[in-house]
Design a protein around this motif. Structure first.
Motif, PDB file in Angstrom:
ATOM      1  N   LYS A 162      -4.689   0.594  16.395  1.00  0.00           N
ATOM      2  CA  LYS A 162      -5.918   1.332  16.072  1.00  0.00           C
ATOM      3  C   LYS A 162      -6.816   0.501  15.165  1.00  0.00           C
ATOM      4  O   LYS A 162      -8.013   0.324  15.435  1.00  0.00           O
ATOM      5  CB  LYS A 162      -5.560   2.663  15.378  1.00  0.00           C
ATOM      6  CG  LYS A 162      -4.721   3.598  16.233  1.00  0.00           C
ATOM      7  CD  LYS A 162      -4.464   4.923  15.549  1.00  0.00           C
ATOM      8  CE  LYS A 162      -3.570   4.818  14.322  1.00  0.00           C
ATOM      9  NZ  LYS A 162      -2.197   4.331  14.621  1.00  0.00           N
ATOM     10  N   SER A 163      -6.214  -0.010  14.093  1.00  0.00           N
ATOM     11  CA  SER A 163      -7.020  -0.783  13.146  1.00  0.00           C
ATOM     12  C   SER A 163      -7.547  -2.037  13.821  1.00  0.00           C
ATOM     13  O   SER A 163      -8.693  -2.448  13.583  1.00  0.00           O
ATOM     14  CB  SER A 163      -6.184  -1.155  11.926  1.00  0.00           C
ATOM     15  OG  SER A 163      -5.710   0.022  11.311  1.00  0.00           O
ATOM     16  N   SER A 164      -6.753  -2.618  14.697  1.00  0.00           N
ATOM     17  CA  SER A 164      -7.194  -3.823  15.398  1.00  0.00           C
ATOM     18  C   SER A 164      -8.413  -3.532  16.250  1.00  0.00           C
ATOM     19  O   SER A 164      -9.344  -4.337  16.356  1.00  0.00           O
ATOM     20  CB  SER A 164      -6.069  -4.366  16.294  1.00  0.00           C
ATOM     21  OG  SER A 164      -4.899  -4.550  15.546  1.00  0.00           O
ATOM     22  N   ALA A 195     -10.342  -3.374   8.554  1.00  0.00           N
ATOM     23  CA  ALA A 195      -9.084  -2.673   8.263  1.00  0.00           C
ATOM     24  C   ALA A 195      -7.925  -3.673   8.271  1.00  0.00           C
ATOM     25  O   ALA A 195      -7.957  -4.675   8.980  1.00  0.00           O
ATOM     26  CB  ALA A 195      -8.844  -1.596   9.313  1.00  0.00           C
ATOM     27  N   ILE A 196      -6.911  -3.350   7.468  1.00  0.00           N
ATOM     28  CA  ILE A 196      -5.734  -4.224   7.428  1.00  0.00           C
ATOM     29  C   ILE A 196      -4.892  -3.975   8.666  1.00  0.00           C
ATOM     30  O   ILE A 196      -4.624  -2.839   9.050  1.00  0.00           O
ATOM     31  CB  ILE A 196      -4.891  -3.926   6.172  1.00  0.00           C
ATOM     32  CG1 ILE A 196      -5.748  -4.175   4.923  1.00  0.00           C
ATOM     33  CG2 ILE A 196      -3.631  -4.782   6.160  1.00  0.00           C
ATOM     34  CD1 ILE A 196      -5.081  -3.674   3.656  1.00  0.00           C
ATOM     35  N   VAL A 197      -4.513  -5.086   9.265  1.00  0.00           N
ATOM     36  CA  VAL A 197      -3.686  -5.020  10.474  1.00  0.00           C
ATOM     37  C   VAL A 197      -2.329  -5.594  10.128  1.00  0.00           C
ATOM     38  O   VAL A 197      -2.224  -6.623   9.482  1.00  0.00           O
ATOM     39  CB  VAL A 197      -4.344  -5.856  11.586  1.00  0.00           C
ATOM     40  CG1 VAL A 197      -3.385  -6.031  12.761  1.00  0.00           C
ATOM     41  CG2 VAL A 197      -5.644  -5.217  12.021  1.00  0.00           C
ATOM     42  N   GLY A 218       2.617   2.199  10.227  1.00  0.00           N
ATOM     43  CA  GLY A 218       2.222   2.968   9.037  1.00  0.00           C
ATOM     44  C   GLY A 218       1.412   2.148   8.062  1.00  0.00           C
ATOM     45  O   GLY A 218       1.380   2.438   6.874  1.00  0.00           O
ATOM     46  N   THR A 219       0.701   1.135   8.548  1.00  0.00           N
ATOM     47  CA  THR A 219      -0.094   0.283   7.671  1.00  0.00           C
ATOM     48  C   THR A 219      -1.287   1.045   7.084  1.00  0.00           C
ATOM     49  O   THR A 219      -1.556   0.973   5.905  1.00  0.00           O
ATOM     50  CB  THR A 219      -0.633  -0.931   8.466  1.00  0.00           C
ATOM     51  OG1 THR A 219       0.460  -1.534   9.124  1.00  0.00           O
ATOM     52  CG2 THR A 219      -1.297  -1.931   7.525  1.00  0.00           C
ATOM     53  N   THR A 220      -1.995   1.747   7.960  1.00  0.00           N
ATOM     54  CA  THR A 220      -3.211   2.419   7.500  1.00  0.00           C
ATOM     55  C   THR A 220      -2.859   3.754   6.868  1.00  0.00           C
ATOM     56  O   THR A 220      -2.101   4.545   7.441  1.00  0.00           O
ATOM     57  CB  THR A 220      -4.163   2.645   8.683  1.00  0.00           C
ATOM     58  OG1 THR A 220      -4.337   1.409   9.339  1.00  0.00           O
ATOM     59  CG2 THR A 220      -5.507   3.174   8.214  1.00  0.00           C
ATOM     60  N   ARG A 221      -3.402   3.993   5.662  1.00  0.00           N
ATOM     61  CA  ARG A 221      -3.125   5.255   4.976  1.00  0.00           C
ATOM     62  C   ARG A 221      -4.408   6.060   4.792  1.00  0.00           C
ATOM     63  O   ARG A 221      -4.372   7.261   4.630  1.00  0.00           O
ATOM     64  CB  ARG A 221      -2.514   4.988   3.591  1.00  0.00           C
ATOM     65  CG  ARG A 221      -1.157   4.329   3.665  1.00  0.00           C
ATOM     66  CD  ARG A 221      -0.131   5.420   3.963  1.00  0.00           C
ATOM     67  NE  ARG A 221       1.160   4.812   4.233  1.00  0.00           N
ATOM     68  CZ  ARG A 221       2.323   5.378   3.899  1.00  0.00           C
ATOM     69  NH1 ARG A 221       2.323   6.539   3.284  1.00  0.00           N
ATOM     70  NH2 ARG A 221       3.461   4.794   4.197  1.00  0.00           N
ATOM     71  N   VAL A 256     -14.195   5.818  13.010  1.00  0.00           N
ATOM     72  CA  VAL A 256     -13.279   6.013  11.878  1.00  0.00           C
ATOM     73  C   VAL A 256     -11.858   5.688  12.315  1.00  0.00           C
ATOM     74  O   VAL A 256     -11.369   6.221  13.313  1.00  0.00           O
ATOM     75  CB  VAL A 256     -13.329   7.475  11.382  1.00  0.00           C
ATOM     76  CG1 VAL A 256     -12.481   7.641  10.132  1.00  0.00           C
ATOM     77  CG2 VAL A 256     -14.765   7.892  11.114  1.00  0.00           C
ATOM     78  N   ASP A 257     -11.215   4.809  11.565  1.00  0.00           N
ATOM     79  CA  ASP A 257      -9.802   4.486  11.818  1.00  0.00           C
ATOM     80  C   ASP A 257      -8.955   5.424  10.968  1.00  0.00           C
ATOM     81  O   ASP A 257      -9.312   5.761   9.843  1.00  0.00           O
ATOM     82  CB  ASP A 257      -9.558   3.018  11.426  1.00  0.00           C
ATOM     83  CG  ASP A 257      -8.107   2.616  11.655  1.00  0.00           C
ATOM     84  OD1 ASP A 257      -7.431   3.250  12.502  1.00  0.00           O
ATOM     85  OD2 ASP A 257      -7.667   1.672  10.980  1.00  0.00           O
ATOM     86  N   THR A 258      -7.850   5.893  11.524  1.00  0.00           N
ATOM     87  CA  THR A 258      -7.017   6.862  10.800  1.00  0.00           C
ATOM     88  C   THR A 258      -5.574   6.388  10.741  1.00  0.00           C
ATOM     89  O   THR A 258      -5.189   5.427  11.423  1.00  0.00           O
ATOM     90  CB  THR A 258      -7.016   8.229  11.511  1.00  0.00           C
ATOM     91  OG1 THR A 258      -6.427   8.054  12.803  1.00  0.00           O
ATOM     92  CG2 THR A 258      -8.431   8.768  11.649  1.00  0.00           C
TER      93      THR A 258
HETATM   94 MG   LIG Z   1      -3.762   0.794  11.108  1.00  0.00          MG
END
Ligand SMILES: [Mg+2]
Ligand SMILES: Nc1nc2c(ncn2[C@@H]2O[C@H](COP(=O)(O)OP(=O)(O)OP(=O)(O)O)[C@@H](O)[C@H]2O)c(=O)[nH]1
Lengths: 437, 638
Positions: free
Chosen positions: A217-219, A230-232, A237-240, A257-259
């Motif tokens: 997702k973040s990618s 965003a951090i990949v 569970g990287t994205t909080r 929006v990334d979730t």
């Molecule tokens: Mg992520």
């Protein structure tokens, strides 16, 4: 540039600007640049900067009043100094949109144009800018006027047949009222059909990226933005937190929006995160559901797909650069690789297409465009009133009853353009028919 | 008490009147009757008593929207409806193929019988005194009017004065290039009275209108003409009458042709209305035939209605041939028309211009705002038409009476009556041409029907004392029966399935009746146990009210929305010259009326929607506490 408008601009200009050659003529020749220096009142010997002064004489100016524009080298310090000098000389700071409001009040533009100016200034994509410019140049106003003309004719025909039945006998083309009502209806429908894309263009869409952990997702957010927002990480569970960015999806400004990934057996912090994600999903215009095409969809993926059935969504099969799993992604999914950038344009196109998923037409290259929910509501009322009037005329309903619906329609046009219909019908009757026995 | 006039020799009769009515036309008759019937000592002062209730133009009462007014006058306790029922010679209902709201009644009158009937009625009325005299000016007590004085030197002190002097104010008759001062062809003009009104500070304007030649029936060949007959089962104008028993006579339809038009076109410069000799504004709905030919050159013919002026006369009114052309041209053009080849004119058509008082200077009670005690009614307020005049006369007479009694005025709402629409239009919009009522002027049109004038207005007529308690009670009873019947339709259902297209079994009779093809009488077919109401007038009202219900709801919602504009107040000190978005023409109109609300502004003729929206934005801006024309705005940076 500093712009000053109003009846006393020339006084202000004279106190804060001195031409290199002195004031050869005053007032200065309109629309002709004067070279000189800007300075504080009474401080010509200590100029702020070299500057150009342009004078527009009323009514041939943006606001319709006398306008002076002072252009200098720029830079916040210089512009602030010129502004302060002008205030000292008797000007005051303009309210937001005040120049446009004055232009409207002085008859330089109609309401739909004035409204569009603000949207034009804030347009965030080229296509939005183009469409707003069309409004500023009066496209919607012209179409509303055409609808109004048709309705006015219908109203005049109905009222003439009621109030002057003996005089106009034979003057009324049978079916003309219905024809005009249908014209008004067709024009209304056409204008209304631009509402989805028009509103999306002017107000933008919000799209929320969701999916199970680690699907990329973040990618995808980063790939769409073209930067590492965003951090990949390969760890699930990287994205909080929510991370957002703005993209241009074939003209539509979209806030993406990334979730945090949705996982069923979640603990403490994650439970809260998932809850917030679900709230975010409810408010979104569109969901981007990300699957990892290199592995068969898991239970989490399946339940996500199940619960978003019927909701506005685009299914994205990510990691297309890897070997696909046997089952393959569900039909209709957009195949993308966040890593290589493959399919990103398809994804943007899918987002754009979604705008028209539930009806409506593309805004096209010319003509009026509905750019706000308020306008769309007025047009919807207009459409319904026209439909009732047309049905009434087809069914032989008495003219004084059809007139109620036509009157209703004319009032909706007023709501659309901000113009109120006054006693125009009588004028129309008298110019059209030979009244009087 | 002092006079507005230098003359001092004056004969003063001892009587102090409550109400003096100046002018015995259709407005004056209603005003005088109403005041006297309210118990007030009333004087009707007429230039010529023989001309009381004279029909100066066409020999007809009623017509679209006007028929409504006649029935409203009747429901309020006026006399016009009874007069025409008694003296009509042809009665028709117009617009019968349209819905009930816009059906109107119209009758041809025997002009002589009409005015005889009316004069007899006035003369028989207790407390009503009739005198011949030419009013010249007012007796004043400060700003207040306390009577009138006449050319003959008589003074009539009164507590209130109603002026209903028609087209007589400074009247000037034109026939071709001949002109002379007159109130009607062959009668005195009231020149001093006009000056006296101006002397009170009233703003005056000038209007014009024209009438048609009267033809000698002996010289007309009726064979090529199409007869137009009356309705045999006409519902009389007055609620007191149930049938018209009199025999009816036909009117005749003729048609102008290209020859007629050529003669008119060749002589346009000889028409005072076109040549620019006349300065007043003409009525658009009643244009001269020369105007019609000029404005619609493509038409090859216009219809003319030849209307008999009475049973005891051979004079024929040529409705449609309004003209100010010279007599020789009138004759020449008439003789191009089949059937009129040998025609003789008994009286020529003529144009007349006259002064009127801009009615925006009146309150909704028709009293001059700046001159307490002075009421104006009829053509003096810029209207045309007998019915419009009579309606105003009734309102002015009632309000003069109420003022004497110290009671609050009668103000009729726009949603209550056409008379209310008329008065409100006059006092808020004013007029720049002779004003005529049209159904399209009534935004509550579906509520204001001829068939429910009694239900709308009888209790008001009773409250002021012009309708008896018994009559008011009868109407209340009718209203109750209607209401009960409509309620009953909401309780009973369709019990029979008559298949496709018929109301569904189980649906309420109320909903069944709303379907266009279902009539109230049919309801028994759908529910054999249901017995329709016996009274025909009740049944008719039930059917109309139920069928209109949905539309009335939408109409009222629309009116409500427009009312929002009424709540937007325009500051009194607004400077219209600072609003560039408004054209000079519109600005002039706004400055003339100085409307108090945006709604009122939007109703001023000639104020465009664009101007209203500009005003709206301007108000929104100035409410934020800033004057857009104050200091120059600076600081837009780009
Ligand atoms: Mg992520
Ligand atoms: N080969 C390949 N790897 C990808 C692609 N997209 C993402 N990845 C990898 O997948 C892993 C997870 O990527 P993220 O973008 O952090 O995934 P996420 O869905 O945001 O994960 P959470 O935030 O933890 O839920 C990383 O190691 C990425 O490098 C792709 O298109 N191709």
């Amino acid at each position: 540039m500093v712009r000053i408008s109003g009846p006393r601009v020339l006084e202000v200009a004279r106190t804060v600007f001195t031409p290199r050659t002195g004031w050869r003529s005053f007032p200065p020749e309109p629309r002709r640049a004067l070279v000189g220096h800007s300075h504080r009142p009474g401080a010509a010997s200590d100029p702020i900067d070299q500057a150009l002064l342009l004078f527009f004489q009323q009514p041939r100016s943006y606001t319709g009043e006398d306008v002076v524009e002072i252009t200098a080298h720029g830079g916040p310090l210089i512009m602030k100094a010129i502004l302060e000098a002008s205030l000292e000389a008797g000007a005051r700071l303009a309210d937001p949109g005040e120049f446009t409001r004055r232009a409207f009040l002085n008859g330089r533009m109609d309401l739909s144009q004035a409204e569009a100016v603000a949207r034009l200034v804030h347009a965030s994509t080229d296509q939005a800018r183009r469409v707003m410019l069309r409004q500023v140049e009066g496209a919607t106003g012209r179409e509303a006027a055409a609808i109004r003309r048709n309705l006015l004719e219908v109203k005049a025909l109905l009222e003439a047949s009621i109030d002057f039945p003996e005089e106009i006998e034979g003057d009324i083309q049978p079916g003309r009222a219905l024809e005009c009502t249908r014209n008004a209806l067709a024009l209304t429908r056409k204008l209304l059909s631009t509402a989805r894309e028009g509103i999306a263009l002017s107000e933008g869409l919000s799209a929320v990226i969701i999916g199970t952990p680690n699907v990329g997702k973040s990618s995808i957010l980063n790939a769409l933005l073209g930067e590492e927002r965003a951090i990949v990480h390969e760890m699930a569970g990287t994205t909080r937190d929510f991370i957002e960015g703005r993209i241009d999806a074939h003209g539509i400004p979209v806030k993406v929006v990334d979730t945090a990934g949705i996982r069923e057996a979640a603990d403490g912090v994650e439970v809260e995160g998932v809850l917030r994600t679900r709230r975010m999903m409810e408010r979104a215009d569109l969901l981007l559901i990300i699957l990892d095409s290199s592995r068969p969809p898991g239970r989490g993926d399946m339940s996500l797909l199940g619960e978003t059935e019927g909701v506005a969504r685009v299914i994205v099969a990510n990691k297309s650069d890897l070997h696909p799993a046997d089952a393959g992604p569900p039909g209709g999914a957009v195949s993308v690789s966040a890593k290589t950038g493959h399919g990103l344009e398809d994804l943007k196109a899918a987002i754009h297409r979604h705008v028209l998923d539930r009806g409506g037409e593309p805004v096209g290259l010319e003509g009026g465009v509905v750019t706000s929910v308020r306008q769309a509501e007025a047009l919807n009322g207009l459409k319904e009133a026209c439909e009732r009037a047309a049905a009434g005329l087809e069914g032989g309903v008495d003219p004084e009853l059809v007139a109620v619906d036509v009157g209703d329609a004319m009032m909706r046009i007023g709501e659309l353009t901000g113009e109120m219909t006054a006693d125009m019908v009588l004028d129309e009757i008298f110019s059209r028919f030979c009244i009087g026995k | 008490m002092n006079r507005d006039h230098r003359r001092t020799k004056g004969f003063r009769p001892s009587t102090q009147y409550d109400v003096v009515v100046v002018g015995g036309g259709h407005a004056g008759c209603e005003a005088a009757m109403a005041a006297a019937r309210m118990g007030l000592e009333t004087l009707l002062l007429s230039i010529s008593i023989d001309q009381i209730a004279q029909m100066s133009c066409n020999p007809a009462i009623g017509g679209l929207a006007k028929g409504h007014v006649v029935r409203e006058i009747d429901a309020l306790g006026g006399v016009m409806a009874q007069a025409i029922d008694a003296t009509g010679i042809q009665f028709r209902r117009l617009n019968t193929r349209k819905g009930p709201a816009v059906r109107s009644s119209r009758a041809q009158a025997d002009m002589l019988q009409y005015k005889t009937w009316m004069k007899e009625k006035l003369e028989g009325q207790e407390r009503l005194h009739i005198k011949q005299g030419l009013a010249e000016g007012f007796l004043m007590d400060g700003a207040q009017v306390v009577g009138v004085h006449t050319q003959a030197g008589e003074e009539f002190p009164a507590r209130t004065v109603v002026v209903s002097s028609g087209t007589f104010l400074n009247g000037m008759v034109h026939i071709g290039d001949t002109r002379y001062a007159a109130g009607r062809a062959g009668e005195f003009a009231a020149v001093s009275l006009s000056a006296a009104l101006a002397g009170l500070g009233l703003r005056m304007g000038r209007l014009m209108t024209c009438t048609t030649p009267r033809l000698d029936a002996k010289t007309i060949d009726f064979r090529p003409l199409t007869p137009q007959n009356g309705d045999p089962d006409f519902v009389p104008f007055s609620f007191r009458n149930h049938r018209i028993e009199r025999d009816q006579v036909p009117c005749w339809i003729a048609r102008t042709n290209e020859k007629t038009h050529r003669i008119i076109a060749d002589n346009l410069d000889r028409s005072p209305m076109i040549s620019g000799v006349m300065t007043g504004a003409p009525p658009r709905y009643c244009p001269s035939v020369e105007d019609k030919v000029r404005a619609f050159p493509g038409r090859t013919g216009h219809r003319l209605f030849l209307e008999p002026e009475g049973l005891s006369t051979r004079e024929i009114y040529t409705n449609g041939m309004f003209t100010g052309l010279p007599i020789d041209v009138q004759l020449e053009m008439l003789r191009t028309i089949p059937g009129l080849e040998e025609v003789q004119i008994m009286r020529p058509g003529y144009a007349i211009e006259y002064d009127f008082v801009h009615p925006t200077q009146l309150g909704p009670d028709l009293q001059v705002k700046s001159v307490p005690g002075l009421f104006l009614a009829g053509q003096i307020n810029g209207t045309s038409g007998y019915e419009e005049a009579a309606g105003q006369g009734l309102v002015a007479g009632i309000n003069a009476g109420l003022r004497v009694k110290g009671d609050p005025p009668l103000v009729l709402g726009r949603n209550e009556s056409y008379i209310g629409v008329l008065v409100d239009d006059l006092v808020t919009k004013g007029t720049s041409e002779p004003y005529r009522l049209l159904t399209s002027r009534a935004e509550h049109r579906l509520l204001l029907r001829e068939d429910n004038a009694d239900l709308r207005l009888m209790d008001k007529g009773h409250a002021v004392g012009l309708i008896t308690a018994e009559e008011a009670e009868t109407t209340k009873e009718k209203a109750r029966l209607i209401e009960e019947e409509i309620e009953r339709l909401g309780r009973h259902r369709v019990t029979v399935d008559l298949g496709e297209g018929a109301p569904r079994q189980g649906s309420l009779l109320f909903d069944a009746l709303r379907q266009p093809e279902v009539s109230y009488r049919d309801l028994t077919e759908y529910n054999p146990g249901f017995e329709p109401a016996e009274r025909r007038d009740v049944a008719d009202q039930v059917q109309i009210q139920v069928k209109y219900e949905g539309y009335i709801r939408r109409q009222e919602a629309m009116v409500e929305k427009m009312r929002h504009l009424e709540s937007l107040r325009i500051p009194e000190d607004i400077d219209y010259s600072s609003l560039g978005a408004i054209s000079a023409e519109v600005r002039e109109k706004l400055e003339g009326v100085r409307p108090r609300t945006l709604g009122q502004a939007s109703r001023i003729p000639g104020v465009t929607p664009a101007a209203v929206s500009a005003l709206m934005i301007y108000l929104a801006g100035s409410n934020r506490g800033r004057d857009p024309e104050g200091d120059p705005a600076g600081g837009g940076r780009t």
